[in-house]
Design an enzyme around this catalytic site. Structure first.
Site, PDB file in Angstrom:
ATOM      1  N   HIS A  76       0.827  -1.211   0.000  1.00  0.00           N
ATOM      2  CA  HIS A  76       0.000   0.000   0.000  1.00  0.00           C
ATOM      3  C   HIS A  76       0.866   1.269   0.000  1.00  0.00           C
ATOM      4  O   HIS A  76       0.559   2.247  -0.682  1.00  0.00           O
ATOM      5  CB  HIS A  76      -0.925  -0.036   1.219  1.00  0.00           C
ATOM      6  CG  HIS A  76      -1.664   1.238   1.453  1.00  0.00           C
ATOM      7  ND1 HIS A  76      -1.333   2.103   2.476  1.00  0.00           N
ATOM      8  CD2 HIS A  76      -2.700   1.814   0.790  1.00  0.00           C
ATOM      9  CE1 HIS A  76      -2.143   3.149   2.434  1.00  0.00           C
ATOM     10  NE2 HIS A  76      -2.988   3.000   1.431  1.00  0.00           N
ATOM     11  N   GLU A  79       2.003   1.846  -3.390  1.00  0.00           N
ATOM     12  CA  GLU A  79       0.912   2.417  -4.203  1.00  0.00           C
ATOM     13  C   GLU A  79       0.908   3.949  -4.074  1.00  0.00           C
ATOM     14  O   GLU A  79       0.778   4.675  -5.061  1.00  0.00           O
ATOM     15  CB  GLU A  79      -0.430   1.812  -3.762  1.00  0.00           C
ATOM     16  CG  GLU A  79      -1.649   2.380  -4.449  1.00  0.00           C
ATOM     17  CD  GLU A  79      -2.712   2.803  -3.463  1.00  0.00           C
ATOM     18  OE1 GLU A  79      -2.963   4.024  -3.359  1.00  0.00           O
ATOM     19  OE2 GLU A  79      -3.292   1.919  -2.779  1.00  0.00           O
ATOM     20  N   HIS A  80       1.058   4.447  -2.843  1.00  0.00           N
ATOM     21  CA  HIS A  80       1.138   5.906  -2.648  1.00  0.00           C
ATOM     22  C   HIS A  80       2.372   6.493  -3.352  1.00  0.00           C
ATOM     23  O   HIS A  80       2.306   7.559  -3.954  1.00  0.00           O
ATOM     24  CB  HIS A  80       1.205   6.240  -1.154  1.00  0.00           C
ATOM     25  CG  HIS A  80      -0.114   6.219  -0.463  1.00  0.00           C
ATOM     26  ND1 HIS A  80      -0.560   7.253   0.318  1.00  0.00           N
ATOM     27  CD2 HIS A  80      -1.092   5.286  -0.435  1.00  0.00           C
ATOM     28  CE1 HIS A  80      -1.762   6.962   0.808  1.00  0.00           C
ATOM     29  NE2 HIS A  80      -2.100   5.761   0.372  1.00  0.00           N
ATOM     30  N   GLU A 156      -3.504   7.846   7.616  1.00  0.00           N
ATOM     31  CA  GLU A 156      -4.579   7.060   6.994  1.00  0.00           C
ATOM     32  C   GLU A 156      -4.985   5.918   7.922  1.00  0.00           C
ATOM     33  O   GLU A 156      -6.168   5.640   8.117  1.00  0.00           O
ATOM     34  CB  GLU A 156      -4.124   6.515   5.634  1.00  0.00           C
ATOM     35  CG  GLU A 156      -5.226   5.749   4.906  1.00  0.00           C
ATOM     36  CD  GLU A 156      -4.813   5.249   3.527  1.00  0.00           C
ATOM     37  OE1 GLU A 156      -3.679   5.560   3.094  1.00  0.00           O
ATOM     38  OE2 GLU A 156      -5.611   4.545   2.893  1.00  0.00           O
TER      39      GLU A 156
END
Lengths: 455, 438
Positions: A76, A79-80, A156
């Protein structure tokens, strides 16, 4: 004057006759084509010419469940970081270009996949491909852009999980559900490991998993397969395959032998509830019957006013104010079947859990209501029509299917698999899956002044 | 590696984007006198129907908080000769779906049904709207659900922030009160209160209707009259304009959670103000549209203070606001508030650059035609336009209005609209280094 219900049932008879042709008109594979580039990149085109727009997606067959131990959240985080620039583009420039043209872009990470998409005017497709192909292999990362982004993913996590006791419970239940498989590790990552993620770990993951032979291109909207093929060959075709990438091999679950119990006490809980998950088989290529039966089982048990749990616990005993059941069959490895019951005032978690177990046993004993099953099948047939209205959702469904070990044929066959399920199939699936020894029971509750005795 | 030439070409492509969406809206007056907008799209055999009644939870009398919300939730819980389960079965038999929602400005109905079942679906929708039963057992069941939601809201930092904001800003206007009511007000609601809420909220003098999909104008006109013809002609009086009190301070609401939820706001601008589009561009640059905005750049990308920060012009029926929000670690909440205040002041004082204005305009212009991509979204957009008092030709001219906005307009409106002294913060959590006050 005829009563309302009779008028409706008259209509239902008429509708049953048209259900089949409707379903045929709106098959999931209508307007869908597929081919593979020489470097192994799969391409799927979904045609829908109603609006001059296109959704361009690249899905990688890698996700949180493919992470090495100790770096949870790296899929993840990467992905950022994929928005932070390449040898040709500066940090944020990809999104700037999309936005300057009126488009939208984003990305998503799951246990089984990582996906990137843009929604733009159809004539911008070549530019999207050029930029997406660029960042498939040419990502450039510096601490100056990567370290603030690590703070972003920690925020997040704080927003999605730490601020929400229900999310914390779900995370703890998954960790208890999977004894060996990495589905027990949260996609966002465990905080203590996230705090130590760095660009080196991100680049390692990138080099290991990002390559055309591990990617699926999906283009949906106002395009033709011929145009997409030519553009894909031009932009993605020159990227060499990575021969190191093989089939995904994850640690499998051993037989589950003991019911587990997770109790989360949190002062922020205003509405306690009981959640239950069972390890369950997923949809497999060429073999979707059990998953179709489990899908209908979840609807019969816990979807809507006239579901079994609702009838017994909300209308019947009145001890619950909400009941629900959910099953997500789209998964590469073993998935879960979930049930939730929210007690009304006056019912304790112990009582509502005991009642839930009685009601689940009763369902298997009582059998399936034939009218309800027929009604559900009609709804699934109609959903095939409604689904045609949202091309991005169709693309999303195809992407998650292909990254979960299914094929386009399986996607096309799913409506028939649903229609073929019998009452016996559903009861067999219920007996197979609703086993205490493969379950986790979660309690979400506020700290009691006098703690309730747990069983 | 990509050729640089491609990006030079992109700038050109921007100008070639379609400036107007081609959407063919038919305006229909039903025999019963209801105005309906239709986009006929026969490709997929279903209809998306949107019905919105202006008013919503703001119609609740001060001592009946939550009546419209509870009434709306009960529309699908039994009607005519059907109890809740019979109604659900009839709806599911048709494979239709109805969603009923109450907000502070409206009660809305989103329906979708197969073309072949349109008459039966209309009959079912008609009885839900015109002949709801409000059976005692259904009222108690749904009341318990609403009360459970209210108890959860009391422990939810986002809900707490929203309530604190509304209570402080709107004076004694209904907006100041929670639309779902309070534990006490909901517990006290009677069946008569629900009947009153129904009669007041669902009336033909305040209804807006739009449909997209596989239905002819003639059939749609008949269907709409069938669904809505039995409703009363007039309903409850709408509330007047709301106060907009922003003292420019920072209110801290103590709540034990690792992340502070920050809401902020100041007065906004009327949807029909000649400067509305310039203001829209100001917000796009400051905090709209996610990535690329100054707030996202400064708060998220540079400093990693939050997962998301946003701002938008909120044009409610009785109050125009300019609002925003973010969530951030308690330890860094003070810094986040400081950065937002600084960006607000910088935009007011200096305005945007020419490049920022151009980028915002091309985004707003290029994105507009992409919105009309499904029956469901076209129906939603059309009913939204009616609520905004727009006419169907707006779709063809909207992009011209954005294109006509100049850098000078945007700078002038930024200076006039943005009011750093009025920008007021509500922080729920345990923020460090942040004390209440001005």
């Amino acid at each position: 004057m005829m009563s309302m219900s009779r008028r409706c049932s008259g209509f239902v008879a008429a509708f049953a006759l048209v259900a089949a042709p409707l379903a045929a008109m709106a098959a999931p594979d209508a307007g869908v084509s597929q081919f593979t580039l020489d470097n192994g990149m799969e391409v799927v085109v979904v045609e829908d010419h109603r609006a001059p727009a296109v959704v361009h997606m690249v899905w990688y067959r890698t996700g949180a469940a493919d992470e090495p131990a100790g770096v949870s959240g790296i899929a993840h985080y990467l992905e950022h970081l994929m928005f932070k620039g390449t040898d040709d583009m500066g940090p944020g420039e990809f999104s700037d270009v999309v936005r300057a043209n009126g488009g939208q872009d984003n990305a998503f990470t799951s246990w089984d996949y990582t996906g990137y998409f843009q929604r733009v005017a159809a004539d911008l497709l070549p530019d999207m491909m050029a930029m997406e192909a660029d960042r498939m292999t040419d990502l450039v990362l510096t601490d100056a852009v990567a370290l603030p982004e690590r703070d972003v993913i920690l925020e997040e996590r704080a927003q999605r999980v730490d601020s929400d006791p229900g999310s914390i419970l779900r995370e703890q239940m998954r960790a208890a559900q999977y004894l060996n498989h990495p589905y027990g590790v949260p996609i966002i990552g465990w905080r203590h490991e996230m705090e130590r993620l760095d660009t080196e770990a991100a680049i390692d993951f990138y080099r290991t998993h990002y390559a055309p032979n591990n990617a699926i291109l999906i283009v949906a909207g106002d395009v033709t397969p011929g145009d997409v093929r030519a553009l894909a060959e031009e932009h993605y075709g020159p990227i060499p395959a990575n021969p190191e990438i093989g089939a995904r091999m994850r640690p499998a679950e051993p037989p589950q032998m003991a019911a587990r119990r997770v109790v989360l006490e949190d002062a922020r809980v205003a509405q306690p509830y009981v959640a239950r998950s069972y390890l369950a088989p997923e949809r497999d290529a060429g073999d979707q019957g059990r998953a179709a039966a489990l899908t209908l089982l979840s609807d019969l048990l816990g979807s809507g006013t006239d579901s079994f749990l609702s009838e017994r616990m909300q209308f019947g005993s009145g001890n619950a104010i909400y009941t629900g059941a959910w099953y997500g069959g789209m998964s590469l490895d073993a998935t879960t079947f979930n049930v939730t019951v929210v007690p009304g005032e006056g019912a304790t978690l112990s009582e509502i859990e005991a009642e839930l177990d009685v009601v689940l046993a009763d369902f298997i004993e009582t059998g399936v209501d034939a009218d309800k099953l027929a009604r559900l099948k009609r709804q699934y047939a109609a959903d095939a029509v409604y689904d045609m209205d949202d091309v991005q959702r169709r693309a999303q469904r195809i992407g998650s299917a292909l990254t979960s070990g299914l094929t386009l044929d399986d996607v096309a066959a799913w409506p028939d698999a649903i229609q073929a399920v019998t009452a016996d199939d559903i009861l067999a699936a219920a007996r197979d899956v609703l086993r205490p020894e493969a379950s986790v029971t979660g309690w979400l509750t506020a700290p009691a002044e006098t703690p309730e005795v747990t069983q | 590696m990509i050729p640089r030439i491609l990006f030079a070409a992109l700038a050109v492509a921007t100008l070639a984007l379609p400036a107007a969406a081609e959407i063919d809206i038919e305006e229909i007056e039903t025999p019963g006198g209801i105005s309906v907008w239709l986009v006929e799209e026969p490709t997929i055999p279903f209809v998306a129907l949107e019905i919105v009644f202006r008013g919503g939870t703001s119609l609740d009398p001060a001592d009946k908080g939550g009546a419209v919300n509870l009434m709306t939730a009960l529309l699908e819980e039994g009607a005519a000769d059907m109890d809740a389960r019979a109604f659900a079965a009839a709806r599911d038999d048709l494979a239709a779906s109805f969603r009923f929602d109450a907000s502070d400005d409206s009660v809305s109905v989103s329906a979708r049904f197969l073309s072949e079942t349109q008459e039966a679906a209309a009959d079912l929708l008609r009885v839900a709207l015109v002949e709801p039963r409000f059976d005692d057992d259904a009222v108690e069941r749904v009341r318990a659900q609403v009360l459970s939601g209210l108890r959860s809201d009391a422990e939810d930092p986002n809900a707490i922030a929203g309530r604190a904001f509304a209570a402080a800003v709107y004076g004694d206007h209904p907006y100041a009160r929670p639309g779902d009511g309070t534990l006490d007000s909901v517990a006290a609601l009677t069946r008569d209160d629900l009947l009153d809420a129904h009669a007041g909220a669902l009336a033909r003098d305040r209804v807006h209707v739009a449909a997209a999909g596989d239905i002819t104008a003639e059939d749609l006109a008949a269907l709409v009259d069938r669904v809505l013809g039995g409703l009363p002609e007039t309903g409850a009086e709408l509330p007047g304009p709301a106060a907009r009190s922003f003292d420019g301070g920072t209110a801290v609401i103590d709540f034990p959670t690792p992340q502070s939820v920050i809401s902020f706001g100041q007065p906004g601008i009327d949807r029909h103000d000649p400067d509305f589009f310039a203001a829209y561009v100001v917000n796009q640059i400051l905090g709209g549209g996610g990535f690329g905005s100054r707030l996202t750049e400064e708060v998220r990308v540079k400093r990693g203070l939050t997962y998301g920060i946003y701002s938008y012009l909120s044009a409610k029926d009785h109050a125009d606001l300019y609002v925003g929000g973010a969530s951030t670690a308690n330890a860094r909440a003070a810094e986040t508030v400081d950065v937002v205040r600084a960006e607000w002041a910088r935009m007011a004082a200096e305005g945007p650059t020419e490049a920022e204005v151009e980028a915002a305009k091309t985004y707003l212009i290029g994105g507009y035609p992409l919105r009309f991509d499904s029956n469901a979204s076209i129906a939603r957009i059309m009913v939204g336009m009616q609520l905004d008092g727009l006419t169907p030709d707006y779709i063809a001219t909207r992009n011209d209005k954005v294109a006509a906005v100049t850098v000078e307009d945007v700078r002038r409106v930024a200076a006039e609209l943005l009011d750093p002294d009025a920008l007021t913060f509500f922080v729920v959590g345990q923020p460090e280094g942040l004390t209440a006050g001005n």
